[in-house]
Each structure stands twice: as C-alpha cells, then as structure tokens.
Design an enzyme around this catalytic site. Structure first.
Site: not given
Lengths: 587, 520
Positions: A440, A182, A39, A131-132
C-alpha cells in the site's frame, strides 16, 4: 394484523438505515470474490438487504463436504460451478437483481485494474492467502475499498481496508511450513513428516507430473551425498512407474520404498548413531498375513479407527491399482495427463493414509486414522454455518458504512470464544498503514503504450525520470525476473514486446536513494497495449508515498512474492494454491 | 430418512464440523429436538444454522400469516407465501436444507399454545424464542427454568441485537482451554520419576545430551533441589534464580542447548504446585454430597467419582495424559508419551470403576466418556445463569458498568419498547403516521423502566429513542442473520456441552459495531 404503511420487501432495511442512506448504498455495484462458506451467506445477506448489482467470481466446484453450510448448494449441484449455482439460487429468491457470475480464477489477466474500478466495493470471501493478497493489491491499484473476512471453527474476523487504513499486506503473514529434505526423505520423526512424504513426494512421483518439492527445503546442513542418493532413488521409482500396468505394480513399488530403500538407508550407520533405525517391511510376510485378515471395518469406523499394519498393507495394495489404472487411461487419451493429490479423492486419500502409516510403522511413529490424515494432508480447517453467518452479517454492516462514506465508523471486528473472553465480538478502529508495507505504500499506474514501439529506456527516461520525477537508483522487475538495474541496462533499447512485457503484465519499479529516504519508492505499472499510441498514456495518482526501508527483509520479500504470484498464475487454478477452507488470517 | 440412501454419507456431508465437535458432539446434536417460538427472520436464520449441521428435529410455533415485510426480511419466506401460515411456510423451506432433520410446524397463537399445552415446551431439549412480548416470555422462561430446559431469547431490532441465555444448570466437560498443562513435575508419579532417573547424564554422548527431553532435565534438577532443601520446592525469588542457575549449569560446552532453553522456559510452570482450581474444587465439593438417583446425569456421577478418586490419591486429579511437543529424539518422546498415557489410563480405569458403582440402575458413563471427563477434569465448568424472571425483578440490584454506555442504553431502550408494547399493544413507530407521537410515549416507557429498575443517573438519550422509533420494530435481514448466527453458535455450545457458553446477555450495537456481554 395491522396493515403496513410500506408493504415493500425492503421496508425494514429502508426503515432501519433511513431511506436515503439505504437507497444510496444499495445502488452501488459490488464484487464478491469467493462463493463458498462465507460467500453463500454473504450473497444471501446482500440480496436480502436490497443490493441489486453484484458480480461473483469463484474458480471452485461444489463438493459434498460443502453442503453442511453452503446452503445455496444442494446435492444435485455437486461438481458444478459454485459461482454459477450461487447466482441461480440467489435469483430464485429474488429475480429482480442483476448478478453476474464468473467461474474463473481471480488471477486471470482479464480481471485487470479497469475491471476492479468498475465496482464501488470489493468483498473477499476467500479461503487462501495468495488470492487474498492479489485482490488486496488490485484494490490498491484501482483505489477501491475492500472488506476482508475469514473463519476457523468458532473464530472469525472481518477487516476493512480503505485508502487511509492498513491493507491486507501491512501485517506480515505466516509463511507456509516447510521441512528439510532429509527429514522427509530419510529421518521422519512425526506423522506429518510421513504425510508430506506420501502426498508431496511419492504420490507425485507415481501419479503426478513430477516431484513436488515445495514442502521441502534443502539447506547447507543436508549431506550432499545423501541428496545425490535420494535423487537416484527417485529416478529408480520413475522407472518402476513405467510398469504401472503390470499386475505386480503394487509389489514393485512396495519392495522398492518399504524394503530396498530402507535397507540402503540402514547402511548409513552414522545416521542411526543417535536415532532408532527404521525397520524395513516384508511384502511376502504381510501378503500372507493379509489372507488371514478380518475384513476392514466399514462406514464411520473405517475412517475413524486407526488401521493395523496389515490393514494398511491391504489398503495400499487395493488403492494403488485403481490409481494406476486411472493414470493409464488418462495417458492413453492425453500423454501429458497426470494426477495431483486431492483430499476429496477417496482412492488417493486411501493410498496416502496407507503409505503414511506403513512408513510411520517402520520408524516407530504413531499411526493415524484416515480422518486425521485427511485433516493434516488437506490442511483442513473446520468450518460451520454459525460462524459464517456471523461473519457475513458483520461484513454487510461494514459495507453500509463504507458505501455511505462513513469511514470513521468502520471497525475491524473479531469473533472470539465465550468463556474468559466474554465480549464475543470485539471491535477495533482499523489501524493506520504500516510505513514499510510494499503493497500500500506504493504507486499504481496504468501505462498505455504501443508495446512494439515503447522501449524500456522510454519508461526510465520519460515516464519515471521526467514525468514522475523519481530521483534514485532504478530497478525494474516483471513477474519475478529482473530486467533492469543500475549495473544492468542492456535491455534499455529493447521494446516492451521484445522483453515479453505484453498487454495485462505488471511491472514493478523500485527506486532507491541512499541520501534521502523519502525518495525511495515502489511503483507498479499495469501495461495496456494499444497499437499506435505515442508516446504513452499514464493514469494514476502521481503523489507516490515513500517506501520506508525500516524492515529490510520486507523489500526482499516483495520480490520473492512476485515469483510466487506469477507461479500461481501460470498454473492457472487452485491446484497449486494451498487448499484451506475459509481459513483465518490472524487472531 | 436414513443417511446413505442415494445421497452423500453423513460423514462426508458433516466432515468439516466433525473436526470441530467430533462424533460425540454430532451425536448430541442429532439427539436434540428444539422448539423455536416465532418464525421471524432471526428465528429462521438461527434454525438454518442448526438444520444444516443436522440437529435431530425442530418445532416451529407461530400463529401469524406471512406479509410483505416478512417476505422482505426473511429468506425462508417468499412472496408467493404471503397470506400463508408463517410457521408452515418457513418450516417447509427450512426442511429442504437437510433431509436428515425432522421438521414440524405448529400453527397456533403463541400465547395460547404455550399456556394451554406446556408439553409443547417440555418435550424439547432446548428452546429459542425471538421477539416475544414480555407477558408471554416471562411464563415461558419460568417453565423452562423449572424444567431445566435451556432457553435462548434473541432479537434483532433495527440495528440493535439482543440475546439472553437462561440455563439453570449447564455442565461443561470440554471447555477447550488454550492448553492443557498437567506434567506433575513438582509431584512426579513413580513411573515418571523412574524414567527421569534412568538417564545417566554424565555418560551420555553429546548428540544424546542435546536430545534429553526438558521434562527429564527439570525433574532431575527438582529432585536434586529437594534433596538439598528438606524436600521443599524453590518458592522465593532468590531460590528460583538459584534453581535456574542449577539448570543452566548442566548445559554442556559446545553442545546445542535447545532442550535446556525449553527447560528454563518451563521453570515457571514447573514450580506452580499441582493443585485443584477453586472452581473445579467447588464442583467436586458439591458432587461429594449429591445423592445419585436414576435421574442424575453423567456429569455429576463422574464428578462424584473424581471427588472420591481425589480423596484416595492425596488430593490429585486424574492425570490428563498429555505431553506437549518438545526437543527430543523420537524414542525418548514416545517413551514419555507412553508413561503419561499409561498413567492416565490407570486413573481413568479407577474413576470408571467408582462411577460404575455409583450409578443407579443404568450402566453409567462409558469408559470413553469417563476418559474425556478425566482428561478435562482440571477445566470443568459449571454455569448457572440467573433466571429471566430475576432480571425483570425490580429493582435491579447489579450494575451494568461493564458494558459500554451505548449498549446499556440500547438494553434499556429495548426494555422500554417491551413496556411500550405491553401498554399500547403495538411497537413504537410501527405506523408511519404515529412516529412523532410515539417518541414521547416511548420516552415515558423508558423512564418508567429505568425508575422501576432503580438505576441512578441513567436516562435513555433522545437520539436512541428516536432511533428506536424510526426502526419501527423492523427486522433488518443483516442483523437477523448476524444474531441468528450468534444464537445458533451458543445453541450448539449448549447442545454439545463443548466450549463455554455466554453468561448470559449479549447486546450488539450495529451502528457502531460494538458488542458487549453482561451477566444479569
């Protein structure tokens, strides 16, 4: 030196791209999700390229370990908001741009479809998969292009997600690794088993809300009696926790988890018929040895060298005190106060390292340095500025293509090692969407209704059947709960309000048609409440792609993921999200 | 400034990178001083990525003053710097990124500085040069080659990126292969064989049987095979099939067979004879005859020591000492790890003793360094790039067929741009009023380059000529940042001696997002 015909700070950018293309690109509005390693580079590159209308969102604050690459931050900024500081630093080198910063989670309801629609392009510079995936879905819903990025060490990648190309969800992602209960609780055999026990089980029981079982899964193979015993042990530990102000707290905890619980395990002889049994530890013996112990190494060695048994004992007793004190102080102010393991919390990391090693010692497992425990406990992926610079640069090159509608020129780009793979940078044409992708290959609509009036039957009869013409069996889910299916239509007459489908919620409708696969659909509705609307307003592309069921588990996974997303949301911020630093997706 | 005074500790600040190149990589970085020629955006972006992780020191040489375009494309030059020295202004801002790094600016005409004081170059360990005209670059490259100082030449020109590494000799110990495979199943060392033989397969209960490490299964089968075949391993396809059947026949009815499946998967690897890769063999061969002096670096001392070790150990390299994860009970796995580790330690001790004897004067390589060398001995890499001088020698003897057509064109066009500069003392398209006339002139320069290189059937297309002239020597910040990232990434590989560096040219076509590497 000769004078410039264009003495303008954007001369070079305009020349290289051509003035018209440059101008039309930089006039667009961008959203940058994440202001970390990639970023910082990306924001600098965007502003230097002449983009002047940018929003940034990041829920994270600045940590010391960011400073080796996140150059918009300096040490005086530690603990401040990444989004706000990044904005301020960027404005200092170019005050003439409009940057809006949000110190918040992208999962918040206020970042709805309309908000995403206000941007021309979304750029992800994130460090975690949930988040992606969320941004990817919102971009699909808002019909906005997305540029996705990730780095790990010297590797990295940039991918472009357009309407006609693969979305982020088209390629299945690796699921987080889980371990049988376990194995973690009774029969660890590797260092990671001990680390999971320390940070996910013990730390949470002592200092957290309660047991975090997410990294453990129970299966039918696990012995029911054993599980019941483990539950009882956890209960005993909760009782000890109530003595956290006692000067003997360290001893109480130690003798419970390293002596008595192990002795009980040893009585289950069948468990050790083909395994080396653990050896319980003796508090008194270690305590007297500790008095003769040389001081623990300091500085780098404290982090890098593997501590001896008695050194681990020492660190255990030293770190549990301040943690208990912090818990008590916190709870004095707020009875709901609790702590969760944070790899950057020195005392918490000391505690988890010591517990991991004490446990490993009992089971004959190799001990680990604090440095290594941090890496494994925190899922740390190495991150460096060089890779981030390369990846951010590639993102901006793709941004210019998308913003000038040169979709055919877009590439997915991969940064690979030198050596045998000599290309350094590999490109591929973004692949076509996966037909069975639940994200999509779906319909997305904004549904504006008066939630006090509009009923579930209105949705089924008017919107789905009449308006959209769906033909098949209808199942309706909201936040992972099933509210309607062919055998369960009790909710039909209920209003959205009564069903808690309020403003900002998303409804997922699955349509199944056994005879005609092309009539199978996934349809998402983002609900907007507006008092007095009758009957409803529907906004979205009514040409809904068919949902292929070639991979049956995919449809199931979609529902599971609904639960996951809503969990993340309810807990509010990154705490529940696996903290990966600029991780890579698929390489 | 020392770390820890008020500020965060080095380890906290460098935590993420230490996980990539470890403490010894960090030490190498902190002991490096870099010379950067030109304070353009590509060079300062490169420096940014080296200052942030804490390179020891840098020297930035530039004689120009900041103008408007600099402030526009260079993050480390601001509008208020216009009229100041580029080197000084950029060095000051770069230094702010990390107080651990020593910064120096040399304000001088680059050509003069490099010819008048070659020690400006030789007092550094690595050199980065960006957008240098040919007549300055070639002598610099020659000096670096003579002194064995790695040189990276990098440039962002419009949407084209170019990078060339010249490293006369670069030795890599940690080349980071995907996996290290050194189990020696075809030629087990005595301790390993003894351990494998300690298993009494028939006497084991089902639970234990399901946890025999596959390494033990394969070793036992190979021993049996060898005893029936005069000590030979299975080599032909029918023999290998028979061997697999032998492994399968040991599976027990009704017992989980994950370990046997791992064994079957491991057959292919196990039957590859343990031998030294030809590239490593040639390094050892060279080391054998190399005289050791006080100047010899540790790589060659250790290579020579390993060569002697190999001679005394029937042609075997020191053991890597790494066991992959496998289905096993904890006890057997830990035991197996210990056997491999102990043998590796013994080998390291032997190599270390030889190396200490070989070393002249100083103490020689440390035990830690020796251990690293031995662990990676089967993956040593030696890179000797060609010199930049030879790349410019005419005609060019090689072929560029391994690069996509456009990348070849861009490479040639950049060479044409350089030739244009040498002739006209300016870059094509630099002045808006000369764009039209420069197109013809650049075409001439490109044709001259192609002819001199002796390339057949190659011409730089009109489109690319136009594009280069239109770019007008512009340095797009995005491309500068990207190429600066690539350049600093390769610089870190050169400095730390980890991972394999590019050999030796990278051309990036930013219009089509296509990168290509080529060895000149």
């Amino acid at each position: 030196m000769t004078s410039f015909p264009l003495p303008d700070r954007n001369r070079d950018a305009a020349l290289a791209l051509g003035p018209d293309k440059w101008r039309s690109a930089v006039a667009k509005k961008l959203l940058m999700v994440g202001a970390g390693g990639i970023g910082c580079e990306l924001l600098k590159d965007l502003v230097m390229a002449g983009f002047a209308d940018i929003e940034i969102i990041d829920l994270d604050t600045i940590d010391v370990s960011n400073l080796n690459r996140q150059f918009l931050f300096q040490k005086q900024h530690v603990k401040k908001s990444k989004a706000h500081v990044a904005k301020e630093s960027a404005l200092r080198f170019n005050p003439n741009v409009n940057i809006v910063s949000h110190h918040n989670s992208i999962f918040e309801d206020q970042y709805d479809v309309a908000w995403f629609k206000s941007f021309d392009l979304v750029l992800n510079a994130l460090d975690n998969i949930p988040a992606r995936r969320h941004v990817n879905m919102m971009c699909r819903a808002a019909n906005r292009p997305l540029i996705e990025s990730g780095t790990a060490g010297y590797l990295g990648q940039v991918s472009v997600h357009l309407k006609h190309t693969q979305c982020f969800d088209c390629e299945p992602k690796p699921t987080p690794k889980t371990f049988p209960v376990c194995t973690i609780r009774s029969t660890p055999s590797t260092p990671i088993h001990c680390i999971v026990w320390s940070k996910s089980y013990l730390f949470n029981l002592l200092f957290g809300k309660d047991e975090d079982e997410s990294a453990m899964s129970s299966s039918a193979d696990d012995d029911a009696q054993e599980i019941a015993d483990l539950k009882r042990e956890a209960e005993e530990l909760r009782n000890i926790k109530n003595n956290s102000q006692s000067p003997d707290f360290a001893k109480l905890v130690f003798e419970k988890i390293f002596t008595r619980d192990i002795e009980r395990l040893l009585t289950m002889s069948e468990m050790w018929s083909s395994r080396e049994p653990p050896k319980p530890l003796d508090f008194k013996k270690l305590h007297s040895e500790m008095k003769k112990m040389k001081p623990l190494p300091t500085g780098v060695d404290r982090n890098m060298k593997v501590w001896s048994l008695v050194e681990n004992f020492h660190v255990f007793t030293e770190s549990i005190k301040p943690l208990a004190q912090r818990l008590n102080e916190g709870q004095a102010k707020d009875s709901e106060f609790s702590m969760s393991f944070d790899k950057d919390d020195d005392e918490a990391l000391d505690f988890v390292t010591a517990v991991t090693n004490l446990r490993a010692h009992m089971y004959g497992i190799e001990l680990q340095s604090r440095f290594k425990v941090k890496e494994m406990a925190g899922n740390i992926i190495p991150a460096i500025s060089t890779t981030n610079a390369i990846i951010a640069g590639l993102m901006v090159l793709q941004a210019f293509k998308i913003l000038n509608n040169q979709y055919d020129d877009c590439k997915n780009t991969f940064l690979v090692h030198g050596g045998q793979r000599t290309q350094l940078i590999c490109g591929e044409v973004p692949p076509a969407p996966a037909k069975e992708c639940g994200t999509c290959q779906a319909g997305y609509f904004t549904l504006t209704v008066d939630t006090a009036q509009f009923t579930l039957s209105d949705l089924v009869d008017s919107v789905l059947t009449k308006d959209l013409g769906v033909d098949g069996e209808i199942t309706i889910n909201e936040s992972g709960r099933m509210i309607y299916d062919p055998d369960f239509d009790d909710n039909g007459p209920e209003t959205f309000e009564n069903l808690k489908i309020t403003d900002g919620k998303r409804i997922l409708v699955l349509v199944d048609n056994d005879e005609d696969e092309s009539k199978n659909h996934s349809i998402n509705f983002f609900v907007i409440h507006k008092a007095g609307v009758t009957p409803y307003e529907l906004d979205g592309d009514k040409k809904i792609p068919p949902r292929h069921k070639a991979k049956a588990p995919e449809a199931k996974r979609l529902l599971d993921d609904e639960v996951e997303v809503s969990n993340k949301k309810s807990k509010g911020d990154g705490e529940t999200v696996e903290v990966l630093d600029d991780d890579v997706i698929i390489l | 400034m020392t770390a820890g005074t008020n500020g965060p500790s080095r380890e906290q600040k460098y935590d993420r990178q230490l996980r990539l190149w470890q403490a010894h990589g960090q030490k190498a970085l902190e002991n490096t001083s870099i010379l950067v020629v030109h304070a353009n955006a590509t060079a300062t972006e490169t420096l940014k990525n080296l200052v942030l992780p804490g390179i020891g020191s840098f020297t930035l040489v530039d004689g120009k003053v900041v103008d408007g375009a600099d402030a526009g494309s260079n993050f480390f030059l601001e509008g208020s710097d216009i009229g100041r020295s580029r080197a000084q202004a950029a060095a000051a801002l770069l230094a702010e990124l990390n107080p651990d790094v020593r910064a120096r600016a040399v304000v001088a005409d680059v050509e003069k500085a490099l010819t008048v004081s070659p020690e400006l170059v030789t007092q550094h360990n690595i050199v980065v040069a960006s957008s240098l005209p040919q007549h300055i670059l070639l002598p610099l490259a020659k000096l670096c080659a003579a002194e064995n100082i790695p040189l990276i030449v990098v440039r962002a020109y419009g949407f084209v990126g170019h990078l060339r590494i010249q490293a006369v000799e670069h030795c890599i110990v940690e080349s980071h292969p995907d996996t290290i495979n050194d189990l020696r199943l075809d030629c087990p060392f005595p301790e390993l064989l003894a351990y494998a033989n300690s298993f009494d397969f028939h006497a084991l209960d089902n639970m234990t049987y399901a946890h025999i490490p596959y390494v033990v299964i394969l070793l036992r089968c190979l021993e049996e095979w060898k005893s029936k075949n005069n000590g030979a391993l299975p080599t032909t396809s029918p023999e290998k099939t028979a061997f697999r059947q032998m492994v399968t026949s040991l599976k027990r009815e009704g017992v989980e067979d994950e370990n046997f499946e791992e064994a079957l998967k491991g057959v292919f690897r196990a039957l590859q004879p343990t031998k030294i890769d030809s590239k490593v063999a040639s390094i050892l061969e060279e080391a054998r005859t190399k005289p050791i002096t006080a100047e010899t670096n540790n790589f060659w001392i250790l290579a020579k020591a390993v060569a002697e070790f190999v001679d005394s150990e029937n042609g075997k390299l020191p053991l890597a000492g790494v066991v992959p994860d496998m289905k096993s009970d904890t006890e057997s796995f830990v035991k197996l790890q210990t056997i491999f580790r102990d043998k590796a330690h013994k080998d390291v001790a032997k190599v270390h003793a030889i190396a200490s004897n070989l070393s002249v004067g100083a103490t020689g390589p440390s035990l830690e360094e020796t251990a690293r060398f031995c662990k990676n001995a089967r993956n040593l890499v030696l890179i000797r790039t060609s010199t930049i001088e030879s790349e410019y020698a005419e005609p060019y003897a090689g072929t560029m067929a391994d690069m996509p057509e456009n990348n070849v064109q861009y490479y040639l066009a950049l060479r044409g741009v350089d030739a244009f500069y040498e002739e006209h003392k300016r870059y094509p398209g630099y002045h808006a009023e000369e764009v039209e006339s420069d197109i013809g002139l650049l075409k001439k320069s490109c044709t001259a380059v192609v002819t001199k290189m002796g390339l057949k059937n190659v011409a730089v297309s009109d489109d690319i000529i136009h594009e280069m002239v239109r770019a007008g020597a512009s340095e797009l910040h995005t491309m500068a940042s990207f190429m600066g990232g690539v350049c600093s990434q390769e610089a870190i590989k050169l400095i730390t001696g980890q991972y394999t560096v590019l050999n030796n040219t990278f051309v990036y076509d930013g219009m089509r997002s296509v990168g290509a590497a080529h060895t000149f």
